[in-house]
Design a protein around this motif. Structure first.
Motif, PDB file in Angstrom:
ATOM      1  N   LYS A 205      54.843  42.619  39.205  1.00  0.00           N
ATOM      2  CA  LYS A 205      54.061  43.665  39.865  1.00  0.00           C
ATOM      3  C   LYS A 205      53.002  44.175  38.905  1.00  0.00           C
ATOM      4  CE  LYS A 205      54.501  48.116  42.249  1.00  0.00           C
ATOM      5  NZ  LYS A 205      55.433  49.205  42.647  1.00  0.00           N
ATOM      6  N   ILE A 206      51.785  44.313  39.390  1.00  0.00           N
ATOM      7  CA  ILE A 206      50.664  44.667  38.524  1.00  0.00           C
ATOM      8  C   ILE A 206      50.837  46.053  37.907  1.00  0.00           C
ATOM      9  CG2 ILE A 206      49.235  45.705  40.336  1.00  0.00           C
ATOM     10  CD1 ILE A 206      46.832  44.203  39.011  1.00  0.00           C
ATOM     11  N   PHE A 207      50.481  46.158  36.619  1.00  0.00           N
ATOM     12  CA  PHE A 207      50.525  47.454  35.958  1.00  0.00           C
ATOM     13  C   PHE A 207      49.489  48.385  36.583  1.00  0.00           C
ATOM     14  CE2 PHE A 207      51.741  44.914  31.966  1.00  0.00           C
ATOM     15  CZ  PHE A 207      53.097  45.112  32.178  1.00  0.00           C
ATOM     16  N   ASN A 208      49.875  49.633  36.836  1.00  0.00           N
ATOM     17  CA  ASN A 208      48.876  50.600  37.269  1.00  0.00           C
ATOM     18  C   ASN A 208      48.129  51.125  36.042  1.00  0.00           C
ATOM     19  OD1 ASN A 208      50.467  52.678  36.099  1.00  0.00           O
ATOM     20  ND2 ASN A 208      51.626  52.902  38.004  1.00  0.00           N
ATOM     21  N   ILE A 209      47.194  52.030  36.249  1.00  0.00           N
ATOM     22  CA  ILE A 209      46.364  52.504  35.137  1.00  0.00           C
ATOM     23  C   ILE A 209      47.204  53.211  34.081  1.00  0.00           C
ATOM     24  CG2 ILE A 209      44.476  54.050  34.484  1.00  0.00           C
ATOM     25  CD1 ILE A 209      43.192  53.490  37.176  1.00  0.00           C
ATOM     26  N   LYS A 210      48.147  54.055  34.520  1.00  0.00           N
ATOM     27  CA  LYS A 210      48.987  54.778  33.567  1.00  0.00           C
ATOM     28  C   LYS A 210      49.823  53.819  32.733  1.00  0.00           C
ATOM     29  CE  LYS A 210      49.395  59.138  36.152  1.00  0.00           C
ATOM     30  NZ  LYS A 210      50.321  60.082  36.822  1.00  0.00           N
ATOM     31  N   GLN A 211      50.384  52.799  33.389  1.00  0.00           N
ATOM     32  CA  GLN A 211      51.189  51.816  32.663  1.00  0.00           C
ATOM     33  C   GLN A 211      50.329  51.017  31.685  1.00  0.00           C
ATOM     34  OE1 GLN A 211      52.695  49.919  36.214  1.00  0.00           O
ATOM     35  NE2 GLN A 211      54.740  50.804  35.949  1.00  0.00           N
ATOM     36  N   ILE A 289      40.004  46.615  35.804  1.00  0.00           N
ATOM     37  CA  ILE A 289      40.583  47.801  36.446  1.00  0.00           C
ATOM     38  C   ILE A 289      39.684  48.283  37.581  1.00  0.00           C
ATOM     39  CG2 ILE A 289      41.155  50.236  36.103  1.00  0.00           C
ATOM     40  CD1 ILE A 289      42.088  49.497  33.280  1.00  0.00           C
ATOM     41  N   TRP A 290      38.375  48.304  37.349  1.00  0.00           N
ATOM     42  CA  TRP A 290      37.438  48.746  38.377  1.00  0.00           C
ATOM     43  C   TRP A 290      37.538  47.869  39.615  1.00  0.00           C
ATOM     44  CZ3 TRP A 290      33.473  47.301  41.517  1.00  0.00           C
ATOM     45  CH2 TRP A 290      32.678  48.321  42.059  1.00  0.00           C
ATOM     46  N   ILE A 291      37.626  46.558  39.403  1.00  0.00           N
ATOM     47  CA  ILE A 291      37.727  45.625  40.533  1.00  0.00           C
ATOM     48  C   ILE A 291      39.034  45.835  41.283  1.00  0.00           C
ATOM     49  CG2 ILE A 291      37.899  43.202  41.209  1.00  0.00           C
ATOM     50  CD1 ILE A 291      35.106  44.134  40.335  1.00  0.00           C
ATOM     51  N   ILE A 292      40.125  45.956  40.551  1.00  0.00           N
ATOM     52  CA  ILE A 292      41.439  46.116  41.177  1.00  0.00           C
ATOM     53  C   ILE A 292      41.510  47.416  41.980  1.00  0.00           C
ATOM     54  CG2 ILE A 292      43.887  46.511  40.677  1.00  0.00           C
ATOM     55  CD1 ILE A 292      43.488  44.562  38.260  1.00  0.00           C
ATOM     56  N   VAL A 293      41.009  48.493  41.408  1.00  0.00           N
ATOM     57  CA  VAL A 293      41.066  49.803  42.071  1.00  0.00           C
ATOM     58  C   VAL A 293      40.179  49.833  43.311  1.00  0.00           C
ATOM     59  CG1 VAL A 293      40.457  52.242  41.833  1.00  0.00           C
ATOM     60  CG2 VAL A 293      41.698  51.074  39.999  1.00  0.00           C
ATOM     61  N   ASN A 294      39.025  49.189  43.250  1.00  0.00           N
ATOM     62  CA  ASN A 294      38.062  49.280  44.342  1.00  0.00           C
ATOM     63  C   ASN A 294      38.100  48.104  45.324  1.00  0.00           C
ATOM     64  OD1 ASN A 294      36.142  51.727  43.671  1.00  0.00           O
ATOM     65  ND2 ASN A 294      36.520  50.676  41.729  1.00  0.00           N
ATOM     66  N   SER A 295      38.954  47.151  45.070  1.00  0.00           N
ATOM     67  CA  SER A 295      39.015  45.989  45.957  1.00  0.00           C
ATOM     68  C   SER A 295      39.560  46.366  47.338  1.00  0.00           C
ATOM     69  CB  SER A 295      39.896  44.897  45.343  1.00  0.00           C
ATOM     70  OG  SER A 295      40.034  43.820  46.243  1.00  0.00           O
ATOM     71  N   LYS A 297      40.551  44.041  49.289  1.00  0.00           N
ATOM     72  CA  LYS A 297      41.528  42.984  49.549  1.00  0.00           C
ATOM     73  C   LYS A 297      42.776  43.240  48.717  1.00  0.00           C
ATOM     74  CE  LYS A 297      37.784  39.587  50.141  1.00  0.00           C
ATOM     75  NZ  LYS A 297      37.166  38.355  49.602  1.00  0.00           N
ATOM     76  N   VAL A 298      43.888  42.733  49.183  1.00  0.00           N
ATOM     77  CA  VAL A 298      45.132  42.837  48.434  1.00  0.00           C
ATOM     78  C   VAL A 298      45.087  41.851  47.271  1.00  0.00           C
ATOM     79  CG1 VAL A 298      47.631  42.578  48.508  1.00  0.00           C
ATOM     80  CG2 VAL A 298      46.415  43.530  50.481  1.00  0.00           C
ATOM     81  N   ILE A 299      45.314  42.340  46.067  1.00  0.00           N
ATOM     82  CA  ILE A 299      45.271  41.479  44.881  1.00  0.00           C
ATOM     83  C   ILE A 299      46.467  40.525  44.911  1.00  0.00           C
ATOM     84  CG2 ILE A 299      45.153  41.424  42.372  1.00  0.00           C
ATOM     85  CD1 ILE A 299      42.795  42.824  43.667  1.00  0.00           C
ATOM     86  N   ASP A 300      46.198  39.243  44.774  1.00  0.00           N
ATOM     87  CA  ASP A 300      47.263  38.242  44.875  1.00  0.00           C
ATOM     88  C   ASP A 300      48.182  38.275  43.657  1.00  0.00           C
ATOM     89  OD1 ASP A 300      46.538  35.743  42.926  1.00  0.00           O
ATOM     90  OD2 ASP A 300      44.723  36.757  43.632  1.00  0.00           O
ATOM     91  N   LYS A 301      49.332  37.644  43.781  1.00  0.00           N
ATOM     92  CA  LYS A 301      50.367  37.737  42.743  1.00  0.00           C
ATOM     93  C   LYS A 301      49.970  37.047  41.448  1.00  0.00           C
ATOM     94  CE  LYS A 301      53.044  33.607  44.070  1.00  0.00           C
ATOM     95  NZ  LYS A 301      54.399  33.091  44.378  1.00  0.00           N
ATOM     96  N   VAL A 302      49.185  35.976  41.526  1.00  0.00           N
ATOM     97  CA  VAL A 302      48.765  35.271  40.310  1.00  0.00           C
ATOM     98  C   VAL A 302      47.851  36.174  39.486  1.00  0.00           C
ATOM     99  CG1 VAL A 302      47.574  33.262  39.362  1.00  0.00           C
ATOM    100  CG2 VAL A 302      48.982  33.027  41.428  1.00  0.00           C
ATOM    101  N   THR A 303      46.885  36.792  40.151  1.00  0.00           N
ATOM    102  CA  THR A 303      45.975  37.704  39.464  1.00  0.00           C
ATOM    103  C   THR A 303      46.738  38.876  38.856  1.00  0.00           C
ATOM    104  OG1 THR A 303      44.213  37.117  41.022  1.00  0.00           O
ATOM    105  CG2 THR A 303      43.898  39.114  39.719  1.00  0.00           C
ATOM    106  N   CYS A 304      47.699  39.413  39.593  1.00  0.00           N
ATOM    107  CA  CYS A 304      48.502  40.536  39.099  1.00  0.00           C
ATOM    108  C   CYS A 304      49.241  40.162  37.816  1.00  0.00           C
ATOM    109  CB  CYS A 304      49.510  40.975  40.158  1.00  0.00           C
ATOM    110  SG  CYS A 304      48.778  41.765  41.601  1.00  0.00           S
TER     111      CYS A 304
END
Length: 391
Positions: A205-211, A289-295, A297-304
């Motif tokens: 599971k992708i790390f959030n900003i705090k993590q 981070i900017w791309i992930i937050v503003n996307s 689309k759902v970020i796929d598991k490989v990218t995460c």
């Protein structure tokens, strides 16, 4: 032989390093081809040609790159019997086997280098082909950030590094047997790759900003408090007490006791190198981070997962700054060539273009900084048919 300043390296590149500039322009054009509306067939052709060009470039070199004498001496003096796999010290058994196989066919060291680079290039080609949405962007990051420093001389480690990318891929897909086998083969080519076993602990599971901030902060605290020094001192004591006759124990001892000297020896200006490395990591991380937050689309598991690996790489790099073991972070950092080729998919076209422009300029300075480590060993580039010999 002393490291060369970044400005002197750029001057040498512009005056006598045309082949490096040609390759840089080629892979840079590949970035814009990937971002264009040309056919997928054309994009694939550029990607394949880039891999061929770069690994042929690695394979046909002569007296160019680091550790040339030691690797050539091994090939030239290696006895053609399987006992050499056990008796040869300071070289990993998988690499010795590869030397034995090629030398049983030919005494040409150039043929060996071509085989070594072809094996590496093929493994890298297939992982990029399978995992990257923008393969030529992945190749650009590979050339500007990794090829000179990690692949122009370390005949063993480059195979280990591309295998580790597959190791990450198999972990993500829960292919436990394949991941263990891949790590084991990587270990046979460079024992340092065994450190990647901790990657089993990296969450999917992708790390959030705090993590993300927390993990990088932990790395900074380890570096500031000197925890890493105590850890490696204890590791050195353990290895010397239990495996004092092994070459790995000797390496750990040398790198632990003289890590700072080794780091200075194998880098250009340490301050410039660190600033460029940290600056690049921070800018790229902000972009991700900017791309992930503003996307939308759902970020796929490989990218995460590869994003998480990149965060771990940054944390390790900061934790080990000033130590030889900082180089260990390269295994995780190398995964960024996959991440960059995936994250672009989620960016708006305007952001893609802006970041590609940034990469175009910053990548050149990264390339120049890598060459400045031992400029005289890279420029001029010497192919195997040359009549020129380095002093």
């Amino acid at each position: 032989m002393q490291p060369t300043s970044l400005l002197s390296t750029i001057d040498a590149l512009l005056s006598n390093g045309y082949v490096y500039i040609f390759l840089y322009i080629w892979v840079l054009c590949g970035v814009w081809v990937d971002l264009s509306n040309v056919s997928s067939r054309s994009k694939k052709s550029v990607f394949i040609l880039s891999i061929i060009f770069l690994f042929t470039f690695i394979g046909i070199r002569w007296q160019t790159g680091t550790d040339w004498d030691s690797y050539k001496k091994l090939f030239d003096t290696l006895d053609l019997n399987w006992d050499s796999v056990v008796t040869t010290r300071h070289f990993d058994s998988g690499y010795v086997v590869l030397n034995l196989i090629v030398k049983s066919i030919t005494d040409s060291y150039t043929v060996f280098l071509l085989v070594d680079s072809a094996v590496t290039g093929i493994i890298l080609y297939y992982i990029i082909k399978r995992s990257s949405f923008y393969p030529s962007i992945s190749v650009f990051l590979f050339y500007s950030n990794f090829m000179i420093a990690q692949f122009m001389g370390s005949n063993r480690r480059m195979i280990a590094m591309v295998l580790i990318l597959w190791f990450f891929y198999f972990i993500l897909n829960q292919a436990k047997i394949k991941s263990v086998v891949t790590l084991a083969i990587s270990f046979l080519f460079h024992r340092s790759s065994i450190a990647c076993v901790i990657s089993f602990l990296i969450p999917k599971k992708i790390f959030n900003i705090k993590q993300t901030v927390l993990i990088i902060s932990i790395g900074a605290m380890i570096g500031i408090l000197g925890v890493r020094s105590s850890f490696f001192e204890m590791l050195n004591i353990f290895m010397q007490a239990n495996y004092s006759d092994s070459s790995m124990a000797g390496s750990i001892s040398a790198y632990t006791l003289h890590s700072e000297d080794h780091l200075v020896l194998y880098t250009s200006n340490p301050i410039v190198t660190t600033v460029l490395a940290l600056g690049k990591r921070c800018v790229f991380l902000f972009f991700y981070i900017w791309i992930i937050v503003n996307s939308k689309k759902v970020i796929d598991k490989v990218t995460c997962f590869f994003y998480n690996i990149n965060v771990v790489a940054i944390s390790m790099y900061i934790a080990f700054i000033g130590s030889f073991f900082q180089m260990l972070s390269a295994y995780w950092a190398f995964a960024e060539i996959i991440l960059i080729g995936r994250i672009f998919y989620y960016a708006p076209i305007r952001i893609k273009i802006l970041f590609a422009v940034f990469m175009s300029f910053f990548g050149f300075f990264q390339l120049a900084n890598a060459l400045s480590v031992y400029l005289d060993l890279y420029i001029p580039y010497l192919p195997f048919w040359t009549t020129i010999h380095r002093l």
